[in-house]
Every structure is written in C-alpha cells, then in structure tokens.
Design a protein around this motif. Structure first.
Motif, PDB file in Angstrom:
ATOM      1  N   LEU A 112      16.505  27.127  23.640  1.00 41.25           N
ATOM      2  CA  LEU A 112      17.217  26.508  25.693  1.00 41.25           C
ATOM      3  C   LEU A 112      17.623  25.441  25.167  1.00 41.25           C
ATOM      4  CD1 LEU A 112      14.288  28.094  27.136  1.00 41.25           C
ATOM      5  CD2 LEU A 112      16.661  28.986  27.509  1.00 41.25           C
ATOM      6  N   THR A 113      16.802  24.001  23.992  1.00 39.38           N
ATOM      7  CA  THR A 113      17.460  22.722  24.364  1.00 39.38           C
ATOM      8  C   THR A 113      18.581  23.015  23.886  1.00 39.38           C
ATOM      9  OG1 THR A 113      14.950  22.446  23.756  1.00 39.38           O
ATOM     10  CG2 THR A 113      16.126  20.758  23.804  1.00 39.38           C
ATOM     11  N   ARG A 117      20.711  24.471  23.322  1.00 41.36           N
ATOM     12  CA  ARG A 117      22.245  25.548  24.835  1.00 41.36           C
ATOM     13  C   ARG A 117      22.039  24.219  26.360  1.00 41.36           C
ATOM     14  NH1 ARG A 117      21.147  31.595  27.447  1.00 41.36           N
ATOM     15  NH2 ARG A 117      22.770  31.090  29.261  1.00 41.36           N
ATOM     16  N   GLY A 118      20.921  23.965  26.797  1.00 39.14           N
ATOM     17  CA  GLY A 118      20.918  22.593  27.463  1.00 39.14           C
ATOM     18  C   GLY A 118      21.514  21.536  27.698  1.00 39.14           C
ATOM     19  N   GLU A 137      25.081  22.327  27.880  1.00 38.56           N
ATOM     20  CA  GLU A 137      25.588  22.617  29.226  1.00 38.56           C
ATOM     21  C   GLU A 137      25.748  21.916  29.837  1.00 38.56           C
ATOM     22  OE1 GLU A 137      23.624  27.663  29.518  1.00 38.56           O
ATOM     23  OE2 GLU A 137      22.870  25.915  30.193  1.00 38.56           O
ATOM     24  N   ASN A 178      17.171  24.663  31.583  1.00 32.97           N
ATOM     25  CA  ASN A 178      16.694  25.524  29.853  1.00 32.97           C
ATOM     26  C   ASN A 178      15.861  24.681  29.502  1.00 32.97           C
ATOM     27  OD1 ASN A 178      17.968  27.716  30.370  1.00 32.97           O
ATOM     28  ND2 ASN A 178      20.109  26.924  29.998  1.00 32.97           N
ATOM     29  N   LEU A 189      12.705  24.767  30.658  1.00 30.58           N
ATOM     30  CA  LEU A 189      11.510  25.847  30.515  1.00 30.58           C
ATOM     31  C   LEU A 189      11.635  25.802  28.869  1.00 30.58           C
ATOM     32  CD1 LEU A 189      14.188  28.829  31.893  1.00 30.58           C
ATOM     33  CD2 LEU A 189      11.823  27.412  32.730  1.00 30.58           C
ATOM     34  N   ALA A 190      12.207  25.197  28.062  1.00 30.63           N
ATOM     35  CA  ALA A 190      11.500  24.851  26.542  1.00 30.63           C
ATOM     36  C   ALA A 190      10.437  23.766  26.382  1.00 30.63           C
ATOM     37  CB  ALA A 190      13.062  23.911  25.910  1.00 30.63           C
ATOM     38  N   VAL A 226      10.866  33.507  30.728  1.00 29.65           N
ATOM     39  CA  VAL A 226      11.453  32.145  29.881  1.00 29.65           C
ATOM     40  C   VAL A 226      13.313  32.730  29.736  1.00 29.65           C
ATOM     41  CG1 VAL A 226      12.145  30.268  28.535  1.00 29.65           C
ATOM     42  CG2 VAL A 226       9.884  30.469  29.161  1.00 29.65           C
ATOM     43  N   SER A 269      16.794  32.663  32.375  1.00 29.17           N
ATOM     44  CA  SER A 269      17.512  32.385  32.216  1.00 29.17           C
ATOM     45  C   SER A 269      18.811  32.944  32.039  1.00 29.17           C
ATOM     46  CB  SER A 269      17.408  31.897  30.218  1.00 29.17           C
ATOM     47  OG  SER A 269      18.319  30.722  29.129  1.00 29.17           O
ATOM     48  N   SER A 301      21.753  32.175  34.386  1.00 26.21           N
ATOM     49  CA  SER A 301      23.095  32.204  33.157  1.00 26.21           C
ATOM     50  C   SER A 301      24.064  33.112  34.443  1.00 26.21           C
ATOM     51  CB  SER A 301      23.116  32.384  32.094  1.00 26.21           C
ATOM     52  OG  SER A 301      24.291  32.735  31.362  1.00 26.21           O
TER      53      SER A 301
END
Length: 198
Positions: free
Chosen positions: A126-127, A129-130, A133, A154, A157-158, A176, A180, A184
């Motif tokens: 998630l980190t 991906r964040g 993004e 994201n 959330l991580a 989570v 997500s 998304s």
C-alpha cells in the motif's frame, strides 16, 4: 483541361477516405480500452464491497492465495535448479525454491499466523502503491487530484494496518483491501465515464 480539373477531386477523396479510416480505427480502439477500464472499475468495486463485508474471510483467502503462490513459485524454482546443474545460480535457485515451499506450506497450515506476515506485506504494498499514485497524479491535470487522494489514502491505510498488528491482523487486511479496491474501482470507473463523455 478536363483531366486537370478531374485529378484534384480524386486525390482529395483518397486522402479523406484514409483519414476517416484512421480516425474510425482509433475511435474504436479508444472505446474498447474505455470499456475494459470500466469493467475493471466495476469489478474492483464489487471485490472491495465483498472484502469489506467479510474481512476475516478476505484475510484468510488472501493468506491462502499467498501461500499457494509461494508453493507454486518454489516448485518451479526447484525444478529449474535441476536444469541449471553446473551453473553458479543452481544452488541459489534450489535454496530459494525450498525456502518458498517451506514458507508457503507454513502459511497454508497456519493461515492465522501467516496473516500477520501478510499484513506487513500489504502495508508495504500500500505504501509503494500510494507513492506511485501520488507521483503519477502530480503529472496529470485531469483526474490528478483523485489519484493523489487515492495515494494519500493508501499510505494512511498502511500506517493504520501496521499500528494494529498483531491484534487486528485477521480483520484489518480484509478491511484495508476492501477499502483500497473500492476507492480504486471508483477512480477507474470515473475515469472511464469521463473519457467516454469527452
């Protein structure tokens, strides 16, 4: 004179037909791509809602899938190591394959314990991906804000998922993943609708 008068319309007609064909093919390709994007968005929304409603099942399912993936890749690595006899990567491939098999089997036998490890992996995913993004969102004016907000979400959330370890490891990954996938899917759906409306 008659020949000189007739040639320009023939040449102009050919160019018009070629341009129309090119425009038609590009339009069809764009519609197909938009349709796939819309399908991905709706499917992500459905998966997100399902995971959010049944977080424990989503967590255990993800854990078992991760274990199965490790077993599959481990088996492939072990088989590949026999084909690399004499090569300096043979021992490394064999050991990494055995390690993947052992970890995958342990996750399947003890999915609850494996969920804690999966929780950490989800937080890392998630980190990453964040960050991606947010980086992509800063480059686009159209839908850039939605991507930046999704990236920030994201990352938050991580942090939340790491904070809850190990007490909420069985439910938190499911929540989570649900949130997500839901956001998304909403983002992809809005992009598809906005692209069709242009």
């Amino acid at each position: 004179k008659n020949q000189l008068v007739q040639r320009p319309p023939v040449h102009f007609t050919l160019e018009t037909d070629m341009s129309d064909t090119t425009f038609g093919s590009s339009t069809t390709s764009a519609r197909v791509g938009t349709g796939w994007l819309l399908a991905y968005g709706l499917l992500s929304i459905a998966v997100g809602i399902t995971a959010f409603l049944w977080p424990v099942s989503a967590t255990l399912t993800a854990t078992l899938l991760a274990g199965s993936f490790l077993i599959a890749t481990g088996a492939i690595a072990v088989v590949a190591s026999f084909g690399l006899r004499g090569h300096h990567f043979s021992a490394y491939t064999l050991l990494s394959g055995i390690l993947s098999l052992a970890i995958g089997a342990w996750i399947i036998v003890e999915p609850a314990s494996g969920a804690v490890s999966l929780t950490l992996l989800i937080a890392i995913w998630l980190t990453a991906r964040g960050v991606i993004e947010i980086a992509i969102g800063t480059r686009f004016r159209r839908f850039g804000i939605s991507l930046i907000l999704l990236g920030i979400l994201n990352i938050v959330l991580a942090v939340w998922i790491i904070w809850g370890i190990p007490f909420t490891a069985l439910t938190l990954p499911g929540y989570v993943l649900g949130i997500s996938f839901l956001f998304s899917g909403i983002t992809a759906t809005l992009q598809a609708i906005g692209t069709r409306g242009r």
